[in-house]
Design a protein around this motif. Structure first.
Motif: not given
Length: 236
Positions: A152-177
């Motif tokens: 999963v990813h974790i990030g801060i929502v910057e803006s939202v539209s009907p077709h996309s969401i922009v996140f900032s300061t995004v981290l990718k988390i791999n729970g298995r590793t």
């Protein structure tokens, strides 16, 4: 077919011909005089001031005790003091304790219940379903995450539209590793269906994967949620 000595004929099939006196017309299988009568779906009624058809019946639209609902005539005195506020739900008469849910296909009456809402002509439990464009979708229940959803990813929502969401300061988390790494400072999550995303608040932090945003991590804060992911998924 009806006849009299003046050779007046009315029939319900389109192949028949009407022969009658001037000023006479057919109403279903009967002769009627438009100067003195009105024809309501093949039924004759005396003409009067403010008298209109409601299906096969005629009624005075100024009569506060009568209500026409899509061709069905009702006497609203059965609703006691609420008769003057009577509403229609399609061809049904709606009482103050009823809820009318309607769509392009039909209108249905339901007994009002707490926690229920209309979605088209359906009346649904908001704790179990959500509504998008008249369609019901199951609500994702807390604690029922799929076992395969360990990246999963974790990030801060910057803006939202009907077709996309922009996140900032995004981290990718791999729970298995048990690993976390930074990704693009501005991550765009494209939505194939805007209804799949919950209501988001810019400036708040959310978990998400390649298709969905999650808001049902029942932990006190984000750090506790990350710890839970590692605790359940990490395989050294």
């Amino acid at each position: 077919m009806l006849k009299d000595d003046k050779t007046m004929t009315c029939a319900v099939d389109k192949r028949s011909t009407f022969y009658g006196l001037p000023g006479q017309h057919c109403c279903g299988g009967e002769i009627f005089r438009p100067d003195d009568e009105i024809c309501c779906n093949g039924h004759r009624h005396p003409k009067g001031k403010n008298v209109y058809c409601c299906g096969v019946n005629a009624y005075n639209i100024e009569d506060p005790h009568m209500k026409c609902c899509s061709g069905t005539l009702y006497n609203v005195t059965s609703l006691d003091n609420h008769g003057h506020n009577a509403q229609c739900c399609g061809s049904l008469l709606q009482s103050p304790k009823d809820v009318c849910c309607s769509s392009d296909e039909e209108q249905l009456l339901y007994s009002a219940k707490t926690g229920f809402r209309c979605c088209g002509h359906h009346y649904y439990n908001t704790s179990l379903w959500s509504c998008c464009a008249g369609m019901l979708r199951p609500v994702h229940q807390p604690g029922h995450h799929e076992g395969k959803r360990i990246k999963v990813h974790i990030g801060i929502v910057e803006s939202v539209s009907p077709h996309s969401i922009v996140f900032s300061t995004v981290l990718k988390i791999n729970g298995r590793t048990g690993s976390v790494r930074a990704v693009s400072p501005h991550y765009i999550l494209k939505l194939s269906d805007h209804c799949s995303s919950p209501k988001l608040t810019p400036g708040k932090t959310y978990f998400f994967n390649d298709a969905n945003v999650f808001t049902d991590f029942n932990q006190e804060n984000i750090l506790h949620s990350v710890h839970l992911i590692f605790a359940k998924c990490y395989r050294p």
